[in-house]
Enzyme design. Sequence first.
Site, PDB file in Angstrom:
ATOM      1  NE  ARG A   1      -3.058  85.860   9.738  1.00 45.54           N
ATOM      2  CZ  ARG A   1      -2.003  86.617   9.442  1.00 45.54           C
ATOM      3  NH1 ARG A   1      -1.664  87.608  10.244  1.00 45.54           N
ATOM      4  NH2 ARG A   1      -1.299  86.398   8.355  1.00 45.54           N
TER       5      ARG A   1
ATOM      6  CD  GLN B   1      -5.524  86.263   0.349  1.00 41.71           C
ATOM      7  OE1 GLN B   1      -4.516  85.576   0.507  1.00 41.71           O
ATOM      8  NE2 GLN B   1      -6.533  86.239   1.202  1.00 41.71           N
TER       9      GLN B   1
ATOM     10  CD  GLN C   1      10.303  91.926   9.708  1.00 40.29           C
ATOM     11  OE1 GLN C   1       9.574  90.973   9.929  1.00 40.29           O
ATOM     12  NE2 GLN C   1      11.332  91.849   8.885  1.00 40.29           N
TER      13      GLN C   1
ATOM     14  CD1 TRP D   1       4.901  83.758  11.377  1.00 38.81           C
ATOM     15  CD2 TRP D   1       3.298  85.297  11.228  1.00 38.81           C
ATOM     16  NE1 TRP D   1       4.207  83.750  12.566  1.00 38.81           N
ATOM     17  CE2 TRP D   1       3.219  84.700  12.511  1.00 38.81           C
ATOM     18  CE3 TRP D   1       2.385  86.308  10.900  1.00 38.81           C
ATOM     19  CZ2 TRP D   1       2.264  85.066  13.452  1.00 38.81           C
ATOM     20  CZ3 TRP D   1       1.444  86.676  11.848  1.00 38.81           C
ATOM     21  CH2 TRP D   1       1.389  86.063  13.104  1.00 38.81           C
TER      22      TRP D   1
ATOM     23  N   GLY E   1       1.488  89.347   3.321  1.00 39.04           N
ATOM     24  CA  GLY E   1       1.424  87.912   3.100  1.00 39.04           C
ATOM     25  C   GLY E   1       0.229  87.582   2.227  1.00 39.04           C
TER      26      GLY E   1
ATOM     27  CB  ALA F   1      -4.514  95.358  11.653  1.00 39.70           C
TER      28      ALA F   1
ATOM     29  CE1 TYR G   1       8.355  84.149  11.315  1.00 38.64           C
ATOM     30  CE2 TYR G   1       8.509  84.606   8.969  1.00 38.64           C
ATOM     31  CZ  TYR G   1       8.448  85.054  10.274  1.00 38.64           C
ATOM     32  OH  TYR G   1       8.472  86.397  10.525  1.00 38.64           O
TER      33      TYR G   1
END
Length: 332
Positions: free
Chosen positions: A228, A290, A177, A21, A284, A209, A54
């Site tokens: 983000r 990461q 989900q 996403w 993600g 989160a 997406y």
Amino acid sequence: MEFRHLGRSGLMVSEIAYGNWITHGSQIDEDRAHACVRAALDMGITTFDTADAYAEGRAEEVLGRALRTERRDEIEIFTKVYWPTGAGRNNRGLNRKHILRSAEDSLRRLGTDYIDLYQAHRHDYSTPLEETLRAFDDLVRQGKVLYVGVSEWTAPEIAEALGVARDMGFDRIVSNQPQYNMLRRVIEPEIVPLCEREGVGQVVFQPMAMGVLTGKYLPGAPPPSGTRATDPEGGQYVTRLLTDEILTRVQNLRPLAADHGLTLAQLSIAWTLANPNVSSAIVGASRPEQITDSAAAAGVRLGPDALKAIDESLGNVVEHHLTGPLSPQSRP
């Protein structure tokens, strides 16, 4: 990597899944997306989550190309249907026309002949549940979908779907989900007990989160560039968590993470996996390192003392109960 059953089904999934996403087809270029998928595979991740909405379908296309050379029977591909995929009146929701067309489009974009788990991305209040579940059941009987699930449904909605499937002889849902992490625990009072009884597993998203639980956001400081919170699309979802109280309490978790030899990101993922109803936690990544860091949380088991210490550190910033309908903006 460790593996778990998807609910009470026989399907085994990696307890850490890779989701795309915002990133694939949008936030990062395709070469970097492929590098992230490669890193996930190298860490033993076999479960990949996406959705038709997406990046307007581009995320499925990028993931499909990234997995093109992998043995199909050694990976699990999850995707979803509900959000608009066109301007037409029937290009949205969970009506039969949209489900069947969207499934075909997802198969084409992903470059595969079957979907391991096909999920209703939200509940559709304008379509009879029997119609939705019959369309899902038809896809299962055709071999185009192996298992079906839902995303961000409430406990009564899940219970109703299970009842309809039982009464009509449809293939029953095996997963939900939801958003689930140390700060947002709204599935615990009703959804988890129901799903434990019924054999429905949680495939949770945003275990960190939206990056807040990694500790990269500091109280009293602006968000670091490239995160983000500074992204035009992703920033709208994380802003409400960037309060000094929340960020201070997250920083207080650092000693606990260090005592267990974990990063804060790994601690947050391990926390979600401590819930026995969680089948997999979706992470993600915009950079390969990461995903490597996140996947290292596989197999970590936090004991009762650690879980209690986390609760005490976070205190009243934890969201336990819904205060209204599930937000349509709490994607993925």
